[in-house]
Design a protein around this motif. Structure first.
Motif, short mmCIF file in Angstrom:
data_model
loop_
_atom_site.label_atom_id
_atom_site.label_comp_id
_atom_site.label_asym_id
_atom_site.label_seq_id
_atom_site.Cartn_x
_atom_site.Cartn_y
_atom_site.Cartn_z
N ARG A 224 0.82 -1.21 0.00
CA ARG A 224 0.00 0.00 0.00
C ARG A 224 0.86 1.26 0.00
NH1 ARG A 224 -5.50 0.12 0.78
NH2 ARG A 224 -6.45 -1.94 0.99
N ARG A 225 0.34 2.31 -0.63
CA ARG A 225 1.02 3.61 -0.65
C ARG A 225 0.97 4.25 0.74
NH1 ARG A 225 0.72 6.92 -5.49
NH2 ARG A 225 0.30 8.58 -4.02
N ARG A 226 1.94 5.09 1.01
CA ARG A 226 1.91 5.86 2.26
C ARG A 226 0.77 6.87 2.22
NH1 ARG A 226 6.73 7.59 2.15
NH2 ARG A 226 6.37 9.69 1.34
N LYS A 227 0.58 7.52 1.06
CA LYS A 227 -0.48 8.51 0.90
C LYS A 227 -1.47 7.98 -0.15
CE LYS A 227 -1.10 13.50 0.11
NZ LYS A 227 -1.54 13.82 1.48
N GLN A 228 -2.66 7.66 0.29
CA GLN A 228 -3.67 7.10 -0.59
C GLN A 228 -4.78 8.12 -0.82
OE1 GLN A 228 -4.89 3.16 0.83
NE2 GLN A 228 -2.89 2.94 1.81
N GLY A 229 -5.55 7.91 -1.88
CA GLY A 229 -6.62 8.86 -2.19
C GLY A 229 -7.75 8.23 -2.96
N ALA A 230 -8.88 8.93 -2.99
CA ALA A 230 -10.04 8.47 -3.74
C ALA A 230 -9.94 9.00 -5.16
CB ALA A 230 -11.32 8.96 -3.08
N SER A 231 -10.18 8.14 -6.12
CA SER A 231 -10.03 8.54 -7.52
C SER A 231 -11.22 9.35 -7.99
CB SER A 231 -9.88 7.30 -8.41
OG SER A 231 -11.07 6.52 -8.40
N VAL A 232 -10.97 10.19 -8.98
CA VAL A 232 -12.01 10.95 -9.66
C VAL A 232 -12.50 10.10 -10.82
CG1 VAL A 232 -12.56 13.04 -10.95
CG2 VAL A 232 -10.96 13.14 -9.03
N PHE A 233 -13.80 9.89 -10.92
CA PHE A 233 -14.34 9.06 -11.99
C PHE A 233 -14.07 9.69 -13.35
CE2 PHE A 233 -17.87 7.72 -14.82
CZ PHE A 233 -17.55 6.37 -14.89
N ARG A 234 -13.61 8.87 -14.27
CA ARG A 234 -13.29 9.34 -15.62
C ARG A 234 -14.22 8.63 -16.60
NH1 ARG A 234 -6.64 8.81 -15.24
NH2 ARG A 234 -6.46 9.71 -13.14
N ALA A 235 -15.29 9.29 -16.99
CA ALA A 235 -16.27 8.68 -17.89
C ALA A 235 -15.67 8.51 -19.28
CB ALA A 235 -17.51 9.56 -17.97
N THR A 236 -15.85 7.31 -19.86
CA THR A 236 -15.35 7.05 -21.20
C THR A 236 -16.48 6.67 -22.15
OG1 THR A 236 -14.90 4.73 -20.65
CG2 THR A 236 -13.10 6.31 -20.34
#
Length: 240
Positions: free
Chosen positions: A175-187
């Motif tokens: 796991r990363r030290r700093k994690q985050g929630a992704s922004v949805f990228r509509a395709t």
């Protein structure tokens, strides 16, 4: 294509170390995600230095060019995602476990039609109507199952959205030290519920599905794998 690969790649790059993918790398995922959020989820409107390179096209740190991926190399990658023809994987002369996301053939076909903005005509030639919607089916080939250093696995593509696949990999990746929630990228564009295949007679749907399974290596593999011992989640077979 159209099996949640973008979402999985982005989520993994924001959660784990040494993730390498066409839609993002761990080493710059945090800042890339901030820029995508600022752009409202639009990866075609990025302002990083890669996006400003003349002649590079619609590529950036959020959509990495294949030549740049090759230049970076894969020597330090623990998990790789790539949207390219299957011979790419044969360059690796070490044991690899390949995880193939599988989607119901009819649902997958309609998603590809939607992405290409093409209508499927149930009163036309069904094979030709099907062919016009298929996207880059050369990403998978049955030859991958014949390489002695490849261990082929599959999973229900929805596991990429509901967190099951990420949880499955949590004890296999750092796991990363700093994690985050992704922004949805509509395709894809919004899909209506009036596509003829959704209401077509079972004989029409079965003809399309049978052709896909018999003629396209990807669907044939998924048809055999889902529900087998090589299914990561022992998922029930997709409905007929």
């Amino acid at each position: 294509a159209k099996t949640a690969g973008t979402s999985v790649n982005v989520n993994f790059s924001l959660t784990f170390e040494r993730v390498c993918g066409h839609k993002g790398y761990s080493y710059d995922a945090w800042r890339t995600n901030l820029r995508v959020r600022k752009a409202g989820g639009n990866v075609s409107n990025q302002t990083d230095l890669l996006a400003l390179v003349p002649g590079l096209g619609a590529y950036s740190r959020a959509r990495v060019h294949e030549s740049l991926m090759d230049e970076i190399g894969f020597e330090d990658c623990d998990w790789i995602s790539h949207e390219t023809a299957y011979p790419f994987w044969t360059r690796f002369q070490v044991p690899l476990e390949l995880h193939v996301p599988c989607r119901d053939p009819i649902d997958h076909l309609l998603s590809q039609c939607n992405h290409l903005q093409r209508e499927f005509a149930c009163d036309g030639d069904l094979v030709n109507e099907t062919k016009k919607c298929l996207i880059e089916m050369n990403r998978f080939n049955r030859n991958l199952t014949r390489w002695s250093n490849f261990y082929m696995k599959c999973y229900d593509w929805r596991a990429g959205f509901d967190g099951r696949y990420l949880r499955y990999m949590s004890d296999k990746l750092q796991r990363r030290r700093k994690q985050g929630a992704s922004v949805f990228r509509a395709t894809n564009h919004g899909r209506g519920r009036d596509a003829c295949l959704l209401t077509a007679a079972p004989s029409v749907r079965n003809k399309v599905k049978d052709w896909l399974v018999k003629s396209q290596d990807y669907y044939g593999f998924c048809n055999r794998c889902i529900g087998s011992k090589n299914d990561l989640f022992q998922h029930q077979r997709f409905p007929a």
